[in-house]
Design a protein around this motif. Structure first.
Motif, mmCIF file in Angstrom:
data_model
loop_
_atom_site.group_PDB
_atom_site.id
_atom_site.type_symbol
_atom_site.label_atom_id
_atom_site.label_comp_id
_atom_site.label_asym_id
_atom_site.label_seq_id
_atom_site.Cartn_x
_atom_site.Cartn_y
_atom_site.Cartn_z
ATOM 1 N N ALA A 72 0.821 -1.208 0.000
ATOM 2 C CA ALA A 72 0.000 0.000 0.000
ATOM 3 C C ALA A 72 0.857 1.261 0.000
ATOM 4 N N VAL A 73 1.924 1.270 0.813
ATOM 5 C CA VAL A 73 2.781 2.441 0.955
ATOM 6 C C VAL A 73 4.228 2.025 0.752
ATOM 7 N N GLN A 74 4.889 2.668 -0.204
ATOM 8 C CA GLN A 74 6.317 2.436 -0.450
ATOM 9 C C GLN A 74 7.073 3.651 0.059
ATOM 10 N N ASP A 75 7.854 3.458 1.134
ATOM 11 C CA ASP A 75 8.606 4.547 1.748
ATOM 12 C C ASP A 75 10.069 4.171 1.749
ATOM 13 N N GLY A 76 10.795 4.593 0.713
ATOM 14 C CA GLY A 76 12.182 4.176 0.563
ATOM 15 C C GLY A 76 12.233 2.680 0.312
#
Length: 1001
Positions: free
Chosen positions: A459-463
């Protein structure tokens, strides 16, 4: 004998000096003969007319500041009849070119004649300078020219009884007193129409015409009103014209110019300039019906005729006093002229039928002129307009509304004029607005659908950290459990973009509470003020943020932790989802947005930008704005993925391009200030992506750069009071954006709907409106209303106009209109002109109050080019009615959202104004002395406006001559209009001197 020209003649000559080498004062009269015109007979007939009328033999000579005239003898004047060539653009274009050729004011005759040969007919055209001619003269000249031709053809001598030039009597003092009283308090220079172009600097006065034949129902109404209201056709049509102008921005104090013949009964055959333009001041009471308007118009018209012996030039200095002036008429911009036939329909020339031909000279000194040409079978309105002021399409729509207004009046004569419709058939036929969204699910339901179906999906790609839907939802449930027991209904969340922030927002909603959008990078005083205003309890903060009393946001579970997929049982769609504060407000001001509005705004945007599956968005927006919400939710509600962009990506195109390419981002959103910085280096890596340019106007150069990358740019319009985008265009170059909701434009203050091309306040209706303003019921009531057709709507406070294809052209805030030299201009119009210069990367203009009633405009320019300010000043002088103060910056200040920080620029402009001004140089000091002496007014200074201090065009010509003589500087009258203060004129003259010096080198 040489004598000085009259003040009326001098005023006409001064206009010609403002636009030299033009035929602005030429009057043409032409007729077509169904056969061949004998050139010899025509030449002889013309000589007879010249010999008979000494006014046609009157010549003028101009000095630097003087105009004189004398009469030549019949033997001293020879005006040959020339052949008018047939060009590729047709007869009318050939005649216009012949009429537009300027006369030299050097002692030569101010008349010429020519014949254009057609296939089966010849056209004779006679052109006379307005100094010696007026509209009635056309009828006299034609009558005598045709009679002289007939006499010569029959072997008779034409009438040669001499007609002396008519000497107009001196204005009656009672008439002068009438006009001074009647025009007292008038400020007509501001009465530009809302459908007109923004004011220009150096006018061209070029004109075009549009013709409209009144419909049969409109003509029937006029005939009926002539009987019922006991008014002439001219008065009825003039009254309707005044209502039309009032409906389009002229205000309730409407002033219309009309030419009045000042010949007495014994001189009705005298050719010459014997007409005065009189200002007809009609006060259109919005509560009165059309009967009252007609009655007042008739009375005003008759009074004006009885006092028409006073040229305006005798009245204007006394009436206008300190009012700013310009090249325009100081009293009116709009003209009305009732023009019966010039040539009898049954006229012949040696047996050949003769038909009058209308010839334009291609110029106009008025914004708009309605010429009413009545006939037995039809009534035609010829609308001549200055292209500096109008587009042909807008004038055509005005004519259509004029016709519709007459028909409407016939149906409802008793209706107050304020309640009459401002729209015509084309306005009512605009493309339909987009349909209401069918979305009924909340964003929580949409996100949970993917949580339940595929919890392991990223859902969320953070680095390097990829957070799945299951882990994100689990963190949201933890937040729900944390805040559910709190007494407050509002929760503030302070965290950088990332999975924790996303989960916290979702968790607050799951708890049935509303969240406050805040950005931890905002100044601490601003955050404190917003927290206090919102009444948030608790305040959730990310680890490491030193927020007193804040509760730590629950951490996102690890990859191996168990996940929860509980179904949402949050608030209903009509509950408030979030508070968003205005970033540029001086005090905390927030709108409240419901879950219904949020869900439909997100669904509508997703439909627009996701055409090939779930969205992958770059999370780039500030957490204090709903842009960050839409970036997150467009991805999560479609089963897509949001990629957290580092703050540095807002200024580093390489970083943004790498992020987009590595993670397969399909949607990127940012304001223009960000795109300007990154587009060059992001380059081709944006190809195939949906690129959203939000919050501010999209400059054309930036639009071209974005298109060149291969992306699909979407220019969006956002406004507080509407969730998401109120309008969003995709992949299209040009003016305007496509509404994403129901939009309409209204007259500020009254709410009456306006038509295509008319500037007014933009209103938005539909299913994405905010609930209102937090804690401000009075403001909510003022800015939100109920429309009988469109339902609940929001008054945006922005100036805009509808375009013919249904798009909207948003100009900017209504509050950004400023008054300069008696004219209103929007700061965004100034920005558009300056932004068109190739050396300008960005520009923002602000206004600060100066002396008198005008403001000083300061334009902050972002540019890395050396000496750009000098080039921009010249650019501004040519295109704007003012030259703004220019401040060149390496970069415009921006808010946390990446938009231009206008509050900071206003403060910077105020600081500059309060700082000690540079002492005036020698040229400026000398000009102040000339100002003071010629205006006979002590206390003038370097920034005193010549026209606002009592100057006028005639005095301006004398001032220009003194500057030339005493300072040896080549100043022109147009330079004074464009630079009306000593400081501005000195700067202009010095710039011109150095430019000439460089050219010589």
């Amino acid at each position: 004998m040489t004598i000085a020209a009259s003040r009326k003649e001098a005023a006409m000559w001064l206009l010609e000096r403002l636009v030299p080498d033009t035929g602005v004062n030429n009057v043409a009269v032409a007729f077509e003969v169904a056969g061949r015109i004998d050139r010899g007979l025509l030449t002889a007939a013309l000589r007879a007319v010249l010999a008979r009328h000494e006014v046609l033999r009157t010549v003028f000579r101009s000095g630097d500041a003087t105009l004189t005239r004398e009469v030549l003898g019949p033997d001293e004047v020879d005006v040959p009849v020339v052949e008018i060539g047939a060009g590729d653009d047709g007869r009318d274009a050939d005649l216009t070119a012949f009429a537009a050729e300027p006369f030299a004011i050097d002692g030569r005759p101010l008349l010429r004649a020519g014949v254009r040969a057609g296939a089966d007919a010849d056209v004779c055209c006679v052109v006379v300078h307005h100094l010696n001619f007026d509209a009635m003269s056309t009828t006299i000249l034609l009558r005598e020219l045709l009679a002289g031709y007939e006499a010569l053809a029959a072997g008779r001598r034409p009438d040669d009884a001499p007609v002396a030039a008519l000497a107009e009597r001196a204005p009656d003092e009672r008439s002068v007193a009438y006009w001074r009283k009647n025009l007292d308090g008038l400020r007509a220079a501001e009465a530009g129409l809302w459908c007109a172009r923004p004011p220009v600097g150096a006018p061209s006065l070029r004109a075009r015409t549009v013709h409209h034949e009144l419909s049969a129902p409109a003509r029937a109404v006029v005939r009926r009103f002539q009987r019922e209201l006991r008014a002439s056709e001219a008065v009825v049509l003039l009254a309707a014209y005044s209502v039309l102008l009032a409906q389009h921005g002229a205000g309730s104090d409407v002033v219309i110019g009309t030419p009045v013949n000042v010949r007495d009964q014994r001189s009705m055959s005298a050719i010459g300039y014997h007409a005065n333009l009189v200002p007809l001041r009609v006060r259109v009471d919005p509560d009165a019906d059309f009967r009252a308007v007609v009655k007042q118009t008739r009375s005003t018209f008759l009074e004006a005729i009885s006092h028409a012996d006073v040229p305006l030039e005798h009245v204007s200095p006394a009436v206008l006093g300190d009012a700013p002036s310009s090249w325009r008429s100081s009293f009116f911009r709009h003209l009305f002229n009732y023009v019966p036939g010039t040539v009898d329909a049954s006229a012949t020339l040696t047996g050949m039928p003769v038909r009058h031909v209308m010839v334009e000279n291609g110029y106009s000194r008025f914004d708009l002129e309605f010429f009413i040409m009545p006939g037995e079978e039809a009534t035609t309105v010829r609308a001549a307009f200055c292209v500096d002021a109008f587009d042909a399409a807008d004038v055509g729509l005005l004519l259509e509304r004029y016709d519709a207004l007459l028909v409407q009046l016939g149906d409802d004569l008793d209706r107050p004029v304020a309640q009459l419709s401002r729209r015509g058939a084309a306005d009512l036929a605009l493309p339909a607005s987009p349909p209401e969204s069918a979305t009924t699910a909340s964003v929580l339901d949409a996100v949970h659908a993917t949580v339940a179906a595929n919890p392991d999906l990223v859902a969320v790609q953070d680095g390097t950290d990829a957070v799945s839907y299951g882990r994100l939802w689990s963190a949201a449930i933890a937040t729900r459990d944390l805040v559910a027991a709190s007494a407050g209904s509002t929760v503030a969340v302070l965290a950088p973009r990332g999975a924790e922030l996303a989960a916290a927002w979702l968790g607050v909603w799951l708890a049935g509470k509303r969240c406050v959008l805040l950005d931890p990078t905002q100044p601490i005083p601003d955050l404190a003020a917003r927290l206090a205003d919102s009444g948030a309890d608790p305040v959730l903060a990310a680890e490491g943020l030193p927020v007193p009393g804040a509760v730590r946001i629950p951490a996102v579970p690890g990859p191996t932790d168990a996940v929860r997929t509980d179904a949402p049982s949050g608030p209903g769609l009509d509950a408030v989802a979030y508070l968003e504060y205005h970033l540029d407000a001086t005090a905390p001001l927030a709108v409240t947005v419901t879950h219904r509005a949020l869900a439909r705004a997100v669904a509508r945007l997703a439909d627009r930008v996701t055409t090939t599956g779930p969205a992958v968005t770059a999370w780039l927006g500030s957490a204090a704005t709903d842009a960050a919400l839409t970036e997150l939710l467009v991805a999560l509600t479609t089963g897509g993925r949001v990629v957290v962009a580092p703050d540095g990506a807002r200024a580093d195109g390489h970083a943004l391009g790498e992020l987009v390419e590595r993670h397969g981002v399909t949607v990127v959103q940012a304001p223009p200030a960000v795109w300007r910085k990154v587009v060059e280096h992001a380059g081709a890596r944006l190809a195939g992506r949906a690129v959203l340019v939000a919050h501010e106007p999209l400059p054309r150069p930036l639009a071209a750069q974005l298109h060149a990358t291969g992306c699909t740019p979407h220019h969006g319009y956002t406004t507080h009071g509407v969730a998401g985008y109120a309008a969003l265009d995709g992949g299209r170059e040009g003016t305007g954006v496509l509404p994403a909701a129901r939009v309409f434009v209204t007259e500020p203050g009254t709410g009456h709907e306006l038509g295509i091309g008319v500037r007014g306040e933009l209103c938005v209706a539909g299913d994405t409106l905010a609930a209102g303003y937090h804690g401000r019921p009075e403001l909510t009531a003022a800015r939100f209303g109920e429309h009988p057709t469109y339902g609940r709507f929001h008054r945006t406070g922005d100036l805009a106009r509808l375009l013919p294809d249904g798009r909207i052209d948003v100009v900017g805030p209504l509050s950004a209109q400023v008054r300069v030299a008696g004219q209103r201009i929007h700061l965004r119009d100034i920005e558009s002109v300056l932004a068109a210069h190739p050396d300008v990367e960005a520009v923002a203009a602000v206004g600060s109050t100066g002396d008198a009633q005008d403001v000083t405009v300061v334009a902050f320019v972002e540019s890395r080019k050396p000496d750009v300010a000098e080039r921009l000043r010249e650019h501004a002088r040519a295109a704007l009615p003012l030259t703004p103060d220019l401040v060149v910056l390496n970069q415009l200040p921006v808010t946390v959202a990446g938009t231009v920080d206008r509050a900071a620029l206003v403060a910077l402009a105020a600081a500059r104004a309060s700082a000690e001004a540079d002492p005036p140089d020698e040229t400026t000091v000398a000009l102040v002395g000339i100002w003071t002496e010629m205006l006979d007014r002590p206390g003038l200074h370097a920034d005193s406006n010549f026209f606002a201090s009592g100057g006028h065009s005639l005095l301006g010509a004398q001032l220009v001559q003194r500057v030339r003589t005493e300072l040896s500087m080549p100043v022109q009258l147009a330079d004074l209009f464009a630079n009306p203060t000593p400081r501005q004129l000195a700067e202009h003259l010095q710039d011109a001197f150095w430019d000439d010096d460089e050219d010589d080198d």
